[in-house]
Design a protein around this motif. Structure first.
Motif, PDB file in Angstrom:
ATOM      1  N   GLU A   1      21.587  -9.810 -59.263  1.00 27.75           N
ATOM      2  CA  GLU A   1      22.983  -9.978 -59.638  1.00 27.75           C
ATOM      3  C   GLU A   1      23.702 -10.832 -58.596  1.00 27.75           C
ATOM      4  O   GLU A   1      23.217 -11.017 -57.492  1.00 27.75           O
ATOM      5  CB  GLU A   1      23.669  -8.618 -59.753  1.00 27.75           C
ATOM      6  CG  GLU A   1      23.774  -7.837 -58.459  1.00 27.75           C
ATOM      7  CD  GLU A   1      22.538  -7.022 -58.164  1.00 27.75           C
ATOM      8  OE1 GLU A   1      22.557  -6.258 -57.200  1.00 27.75           O
ATOM      9  OE2 GLU A   1      21.553  -7.154 -58.916  1.00 27.75           O
TER      10      GLU A   1
ATOM     11  N   LYS B   1      26.696 -11.468 -56.008  1.00 33.80           N
ATOM     12  CA  LYS B   1      27.518 -10.631 -55.147  1.00 33.80           C
ATOM     13  C   LYS B   1      28.513 -11.500 -54.398  1.00 33.80           C
ATOM     14  O   LYS B   1      28.162 -12.530 -53.838  1.00 33.80           O
ATOM     15  CB  LYS B   1      26.629  -9.877 -54.147  1.00 33.80           C
ATOM     16  CG  LYS B   1      27.345  -8.818 -53.333  1.00 33.80           C
ATOM     17  CD  LYS B   1      26.346  -8.010 -52.516  1.00 33.80           C
ATOM     18  CE  LYS B   1      27.022  -6.888 -51.755  1.00 33.80           C
ATOM     19  NZ  LYS B   1      26.059  -6.068 -50.991  1.00 33.80           N
TER      20      LYS B   1
ATOM     21  N   VAL C   1      30.284  -7.073 -57.246  1.00 33.88           N
ATOM     22  CA  VAL C   1      28.955  -7.345 -57.798  1.00 33.88           C
ATOM     23  C   VAL C   1      29.126  -7.672 -59.273  1.00 33.88           C
ATOM     24  O   VAL C   1      29.736  -6.905 -60.022  1.00 33.88           O
ATOM     25  CB  VAL C   1      28.013  -6.142 -57.632  1.00 33.88           C
ATOM     26  CG1 VAL C   1      26.643  -6.470 -58.201  1.00 33.88           C
ATOM     27  CG2 VAL C   1      27.894  -5.761 -56.162  1.00 33.88           C
TER      28      VAL C   1
END
Length: 511
Positions: A49, A51, A64
């Motif tokens: 993911e 961030k 996030v």
């Protein structure tokens, strides 16, 4: 073609067993490549993911972002959300085609066993409930814009959630409590930072009718972020808590805070446009914007040592239009209630007419008043008592009315009921049966199809809006504080002080 002809000649000259082994290897490699490619295409959620770590004024803010969870949005809800409940009547109901069922366990979710709550209540008393329910978990209603559900938490989290699936699109973490609803405008989200906690000395001042809230209890201010990705954009620091929900008016972001200031900020960078100070404490009085006269209206609670409770009306350039004084208001009631507007009037209900037996909250006797005041003239038209006298105990909050078709539906923590009041003449139309004595009935119900949906400890109680009778109780595993349910299409969305959020079809609630 030449190289493929050579490969074919070689395979023909091979013995049968060798040819079969090569064919099997080729088939296996082909299937593996197809599977890997399909998995990569259909399951990008497994990719790392994104961030974002930002330092705003030297303060760390982390987000996030799960881009894949944007898929399958139904794009329900309004295209912007510019004030508390997104309208002056405080009706948190949105038309649409959403029919969803999901449960989100947030990162800081904790014990949801209702027996623990009862045990603490018995050991610590009723006064423990209001303080507890304002200090933990999700304490305000979810909001929705373009299919993204926004949830804020006292644990310092903002979540963007897919309205159809309940999957987290982003989770934004800040080093402070968040007790405001999320405003969204032109794909920027805005939340207020600051806790309901205050020092012992401040508490004594509030007991006598004053004191600022949250001035020395942690990071306070207004935070802006990208409403799709959650990426933090800017932070406007304030002296005291920015717990209320602000308002977006005339291309300004306007917010009030716990030391009596109202701030106007630039929407894109947070720079101060103007600031107005009133000698009171705004507390949790989310702002109103009265469009016909372009006025910002704030409810202020007592100042110290003089009771300065009032509705303060400002032009959108920050200059004063009118002050409507409320000298009969008690403790921080006028500053804690979220007022509504109906027919050119401010409609509010809060603790009033105090009798002091001592400095502690439990030594103050109050009533719950219902107020209608003209925005234009400043005249108080209606001032009615809804309840008998009551010792404040652990709460000094006001109560927030929902107005539908000229009727104010008012929660009462004193009577433990919903009270329907005619806004035109102040006459009580009905009082509902008593709900849970444990419930913290502060925020408005939600209205749908002549029914009121009321958070009632661990129930959503459905009340007939015409008669006040109870239609049904939807029992949950979650405990509610001051969250007004959000109704979108055919679905109710709610959050809880145990850091759970859920969506459930209305047909399963009304049985």
């Amino acid at each position: 073609m030449f190289k493929y002809d050579i490969l074919l000649i070689i395979m023909i000259k091979m013995d049968k067993r060798s040819r079969n082994i090569i064919i099997i290897i080729i088939v296996v490699l082909f299937i593996g490549a197809a599977f890997a490619g399909g998995y990569y295409y259909h399951e990008p959620i497994k990719k790392p993911e994104k961030k974002y770590m930002e330092y705003l004024n030297g303060i760390p803010v982390c987000d996030v972002y799960y881009k894949n969870n944007l898929k399958n949005l139904l794009i329900t809800g309004p295209s912007s959300y510019i004030e508390y409940a997104n309208n002056n009547s405080r009706d948190n109901t949105v038309n649409g085609n959403l029919s969803a069922r999901w449960t989100l366990k947030q990162s800081d979710a904790f014990e949801d066993n209702i027996s623990v709550f009862y045990k603490d209540f018995k050991e610590l008393g009723y006064g423990w409930i209001p303080g507890y329910t304002q200090m933990v978990g999700d304490v305000v209603a979810p909001t929705i814009v373009n299919g993204i559900v926004y949830i804020t938490s006292s644990d310092g989290m903002v979540y963007g959630i897919n309205d159809k699936t309940g999957n987290v699109i982003f989770s934004l973490s800040v080093p402070s409590s968040i007790m405001s609803e999320t405003l969204v405008y032109k794909n920027i989200g805005y939340v207020g930072l600051g806790s309901a906690f205050f020092t012992y000395d401040q508490g004594l001042l509030n007991a006598f009718g004053g004191g600022y809230r949250g001035r020395y209890s942690g990071l306070t201010g207004i935070l802006a972020f990208n409403a799709t990705t959650g990426r933090p954009l800017w932070l406007h620091l304030t002296k005291a808590q920015a717990m209320p929900t602000g308002v977006i008016a005339n291309n300004q972001l306007i917010w009030d805070d716990g030391d009596g200031n109202i701030y106007s900020m630039n929407l894109t960078n947070g720079n101060t446009i103007w600031k107005y100070h009133y000698n009171g404490s705004a507390n949790m009085a989310s702002l109103l914007y009265y469009r016909p006269m372009k006025l910002i209206i704030a409810g202020f609670s007592s100042g110290y040592p003089t009771n300065m409770s009032a509705f303060v009306e400002l032009y959108t350039n920050g200059t004063l239009y009118k002050i409507i004084r409320l000298p009969f208001a008690a403790t921080s009631g006028a500053g804690d209630a979220v007022p509504a507007i109906y027919n050119g009037n401010i409609v509010d209900t809060f603790t009033a007419y105090p009798v002091y037996y001592g400095p502690e909250l439990k030594e103050i006797s109050i009533k719950q008043a219902f107020i209608v005041a003209s925005i234009k003239t400043g005249k108080i038209i209606i001032n009615e008592n809804l309840t008998k006298r009551f010792h404040v105990g652990g709460t000094n909050n006001g109560n927030s009315p929902l107005i539908i078709n000229g009727i104010a539906y008012v929660p009462s923590i004193i009577d433990h009921r919903i009270i329907a009041v005619n806004v035109t003449n102040g006459r009580i139309l009905w009082k509902s049966p008593e709900l849970s004595v444990y419930a913290f009935l502060h925020d408005e119900p939600a209205y749908y199809n002549n029914m009121l949906f009321v958070p009632d400890l661990n129930n959503i109680t459905i009340i007939n809006a015409t008669t006040g009778s109870i239609i049904a109780n939807y029992t949950t595993n979650y405990i509610y504080a001051i969250q007004q349910p959000l109704i979108v299409g055919n679905t109710l969305i709610e959050d809880s002080i145990t850091n759970y959020a859920y969506a459930v079809p209305l047909k399963d609630i009304i049985k």
